[in-house]
Design a protein around this motif. Structure first.
Motif, PDB file in Angstrom:
ATOM      1  N   GLY A  84      31.174  20.032  35.017  1.00 54.79           N
ATOM      2  CA  GLY A  84      30.249  19.500  36.021  1.00 54.79           C
ATOM      3  C   GLY A  84      29.187  20.537  36.329  1.00 54.79           C
ATOM      4  N   GLU A  85      29.061  20.874  37.611  1.00 54.01           N
ATOM      5  CA  GLU A  85      28.050  21.853  38.029  1.00 54.01           C
ATOM      6  C   GLU A  85      28.529  23.293  37.842  1.00 54.01           C
ATOM      7  OE1 GLU A  85      24.838  20.983  39.425  1.00 54.01           O
ATOM      8  OE2 GLU A  85      25.543  19.147  38.423  1.00 54.01           O
ATOM      9  N   LYS A  86      29.796  23.450  37.573  1.00 58.14           N
ATOM     10  CA  LYS A  86      30.356  24.807  37.553  1.00 58.14           C
ATOM     11  C   LYS A  86      30.392  25.390  36.151  1.00 58.14           C
ATOM     12  CE  LYS A  86      33.304  24.493  41.665  1.00 58.14           C
ATOM     13  NZ  LYS A  86      34.683  24.506  42.169  1.00 58.14           N
ATOM     14  N   VAL A  87      30.227  26.712  36.101  1.00 55.50           N
ATOM     15  CA  VAL A  87      30.440  27.413  34.842  1.00 55.50           C
ATOM     16  C   VAL A  87      31.424  28.552  35.102  1.00 55.50           C
ATOM     17  CG1 VAL A  87      28.355  28.817  35.231  1.00 55.50           C
ATOM     18  CG2 VAL A  87      29.378  28.713  32.959  1.00 55.50           C
ATOM     19  N   TYR A  88      32.409  28.611  34.256  1.00 59.10           N
ATOM     20  CA  TYR A  88      33.399  29.682  34.335  1.00 59.10           C
ATOM     21  C   TYR A  88      33.188  30.599  33.141  1.00 59.10           C
ATOM     22  CZ  TYR A  88      35.603  26.429  37.580  1.00 59.10           C
ATOM     23  OH  TYR A  88      35.848  25.574  38.625  1.00 59.10           O
ATOM     24  N   LYS A  89      33.081  31.897  33.445  1.00 53.05           N
ATOM     25  CA  LYS A  89      32.824  32.868  32.384  1.00 53.05           C
ATOM     26  C   LYS A  89      34.039  33.770  32.208  1.00 53.05           C
ATOM     27  CE  LYS A  89      28.966  34.227  34.324  1.00 53.05           C
ATOM     28  NZ  LYS A  89      27.691  34.966  34.544  1.00 53.05           N
ATOM     29  N   TRP A  90      34.521  33.817  30.988  1.00 55.43           N
ATOM     30  CA  TRP A  90      35.745  34.552  30.684  1.00 55.43           C
ATOM     31  C   TRP A  90      35.491  35.627  29.630  1.00 55.43           C
ATOM     32  CZ3 TRP A  90      40.588  33.191  32.784  1.00 55.43           C
ATOM     33  CH2 TRP A  90      40.634  31.981  33.481  1.00 55.43           C
ATOM     34  N   ASN A  91      36.184  36.736  29.792  1.00 54.67           N
ATOM     35  CA  ASN A  91      36.364  37.675  28.691  1.00 54.67           C
ATOM     36  C   ASN A  91      37.710  37.369  28.041  1.00 54.67           C
ATOM     37  OD1 ASN A  91      34.046  39.366  28.818  1.00 54.67           O
ATOM     38  ND2 ASN A  91      34.926  40.422  30.595  1.00 54.67           N
ATOM     39  N   CYS A  92      37.679  37.075  26.774  1.00 56.04           N
ATOM     40  CA  CYS A  92      38.905  36.668  26.083  1.00 56.04           C
ATOM     41  C   CYS A  92      39.230  37.664  24.977  1.00 56.04           C
ATOM     42  CB  CYS A  92      38.731  35.294  25.448  1.00 56.04           C
ATOM     43  SG  CYS A  92      38.222  34.044  26.637  1.00 56.04           S
ATOM     44  N   THR A  93      40.471  38.084  24.939  1.00 57.09           N
ATOM     45  CA  THR A  93      40.971  38.888  23.831  1.00 57.09           C
ATOM     46  C   THR A  93      42.236  38.232  23.312  1.00 57.09           C
ATOM     47  OG1 THR A  93      40.052  41.007  24.578  1.00 57.09           O
ATOM     48  CG2 THR A  93      42.003  41.113  23.194  1.00 57.09           C
ATOM     49  N   ASP A  94      42.346  38.104  22.006  1.00 54.29           N
ATOM     50  CA  ASP A  94      43.598  37.668  21.394  1.00 54.29           C
ATOM     51  C   ASP A  94      43.944  38.645  20.283  1.00 54.29           C
ATOM     52  OD1 ASP A  94      44.109  35.405  22.962  1.00 54.29           O
ATOM     53  OD2 ASP A  94      42.820  34.155  21.743  1.00 54.29           O
ATOM     54  N   VAL A  95      45.126  39.220  20.388  1.00 51.79           N
ATOM     55  CA  VAL A  95      45.603  40.113  19.329  1.00 51.79           C
ATOM     56  C   VAL A  95      46.426  39.284  18.353  1.00 51.79           C
ATOM     57  CG1 VAL A  95      46.909  42.185  18.758  1.00 51.79           C
ATOM     58  CG2 VAL A  95      45.682  42.060  20.939  1.00 51.79           C
ATOM     59  N   TYR A  96      45.953  39.215  17.129  1.00 50.52           N
ATOM     60  CA  TYR A  96      46.635  38.454  16.081  1.00 50.52           C
ATOM     61  C   TYR A  96      47.448  39.391  15.195  1.00 50.52           C
ATOM     62  CZ  TYR A  96      43.909  34.145  16.842  1.00 50.52           C
ATOM     63  OH  TYR A  96      43.362  32.988  17.366  1.00 50.52           O
ATOM     64  N   GLN A  97      48.559  38.888  14.735  1.00 54.86           N
ATOM     65  CA  GLN A  97      49.397  39.621  13.787  1.00 54.86           C
ATOM     66  C   GLN A  97      49.751  38.681  12.645  1.00 54.86           C
ATOM     67  OE1 GLN A  97      52.426  42.365  15.355  1.00 54.86           O
ATOM     68  NE2 GLN A  97      53.924  41.052  14.347  1.00 54.86           N
ATOM     69  N   LEU A  98      49.703  39.204  11.435  1.00 59.81           N
ATOM     70  CA  LEU A  98      50.059  38.392  10.275  1.00 59.81           C
ATOM     71  C   LEU A  98      51.567  38.443  10.067  1.00 59.81           C
ATOM     72  CD1 LEU A  98      49.105  36.651   7.909  1.00 59.81           C
ATOM     73  CD2 LEU A  98      48.861  38.746   6.564  1.00 59.81           C
ATOM     74  N   ASN A  99      52.226  37.371  10.458  1.00 55.97           N
ATOM     75  CA  ASN A  99      53.638  37.223  10.128  1.00 55.97           C
ATOM     76  C   ASN A  99      53.657  36.363   8.865  1.00 55.97           C
ATOM     77  OD1 ASN A  99      54.455  38.785  12.384  1.00 55.97           O
ATOM     78  ND2 ASN A  99      54.128  37.026  13.722  1.00 55.97           N
ATOM     79  N   LEU A 100      54.267  35.222   8.864  1.00 51.51           N
ATOM     80  CA  LEU A 100      54.078  34.337   7.718  1.00 51.51           C
ATOM     81  C   LEU A 100      52.679  33.734   7.762  1.00 51.51           C
ATOM     82  CD1 LEU A 100      57.575  32.628   7.502  1.00 51.51           C
ATOM     83  CD2 LEU A 100      56.638  34.458   6.076  1.00 51.51           C
ATOM     84  N   GLN A 101      52.190  33.563   8.965  1.00 49.32           N
ATOM     85  CA  GLN A 101      50.790  33.173   9.164  1.00 49.32           C
ATOM     86  C   GLN A 101      50.234  34.038  10.291  1.00 49.32           C
ATOM     87  OE1 GLN A 101      51.525  29.058  10.328  1.00 49.32           O
ATOM     88  NE2 GLN A 101      51.363  29.613  12.483  1.00 49.32           N
ATOM     89  N   TRP A 102      48.955  33.962  10.518  1.00 49.06           N
ATOM     90  CA  TRP A 102      48.366  34.713  11.626  1.00 49.06           C
ATOM     91  C   TRP A 102      48.822  34.106  12.948  1.00 49.06           C
ATOM     92  CZ3 TRP A 102      46.038  39.303  11.333  1.00 49.06           C
ATOM     93  CH2 TRP A 102      45.546  39.717  10.090  1.00 49.06           C
ATOM     94  N   GLN A 103      49.361  34.978  13.817  1.00 47.60           N
ATOM     95  CA  GLN A 103      49.845  34.508  15.110  1.00 47.60           C
ATOM     96  C   GLN A 103      49.294  35.386  16.229  1.00 47.60           C
ATOM     97  OE1 GLN A 103      54.195  34.532  14.447  1.00 47.60           O
ATOM     98  NE2 GLN A 103      54.076  32.307  14.670  1.00 47.60           N
ATOM     99  N   ILE A 104      49.161  34.794  17.387  1.00 51.67           N
ATOM    100  CA  ILE A 104      48.734  35.547  18.570  1.00 51.67           C
ATOM    101  C   ILE A 104      49.962  36.201  19.198  1.00 51.67           C
ATOM    102  CG2 ILE A 104      47.772  35.360  20.895  1.00 51.67           C
ATOM    103  CD1 ILE A 104      46.130  32.933  19.857  1.00 51.67           C
TER     104      ILE A 104
END
Lengths: 125, 125
Positions: free
Chosen positions: A94-114
């Motif tokens: 709507g009228e609002k904006v939310y601003k985020w700093n996002c970090t995700d650390v991925y690790q390759l197990n059988l597939q890439w996972q957070i």
């Protein structure tokens, strides 16, 4: 090689984020490792482990509806089987904006996972 | 083996944090990698690279004075030469208390270095 892994990580994130912004946490759940640690500004304590994260996500399933979003300025720091993705996420509701700093650390197990996901609000000042 | 690396990482952090809380950024500067990415709630954009981080730290050198602090509930997710440390940091300044979620991603180069440091405020609600 590195470039394509970085693009792959960003594509994984975008796919999960688009579902997330429509109230569907399953994209992130499919990406999360068993030992994932989740942090956001509204929890006094981090959530530890997939089970805790799933319980939280189930509580808010269907409750998030973002009109549109921007994923800005992503960076992937890659080293062998770990990758640290960070980006700025602006979600417009709507009228609002939310601003985020996002970090995700991925690790390759059988597939890439957070394995670690600290998200935080950018303060307006 | 893993336990002692985890303890080592936490000890590195405490040593840097105690200097930080007395206005001295040199502990964190000594720990930071050339490609470090710094994120906090007061920057709209992340800081990329040691040079940008050092410029910021020099501007606030001597300006932070914490009466006492708590480093709570640290967790280290270790995999080979990367470690993700997270903890809750409460800093007490006079009547005020600031509560932070802190994550530092460490990488073993010649020594353990911080490559990614997203810190965020915990919202009181």
């Amino acid at each position: 090689m590195h470039q394509s892994i970085q693009q792959h990580i960003i594509a994984l994130e975008i796919a999960a984020l688009e579902r997330w912004n429509n109230g569907d946490p399953d994209g992130y759940l499919a990406l999360s490792s068993l030992d994932v640690i989740y942090i956001d500004p509204f929890f006094e304590q981090k959530l530890e482990g997939f089970k805790a994260l799933k319980e939280y996500y189930e509580r808010i399933r269907g409750k998030i509806h973002v009109d549109h979003y921007e994923l800005l300025n992503p960076t992937v720091q890659l080293m062998k089987d770990r990758a640290v993705l960070t980006f700025k996420h602006c979600s417009y509701c709507g009228e609002k904006v939310y601003k985020w700093n996002c970090t995700d650390v991925y690790q390759l197990n059988l597939q890439w996972q957070i394995i670690h996901t600290p998200w935080s609000l950018i303060e307006n000042r």
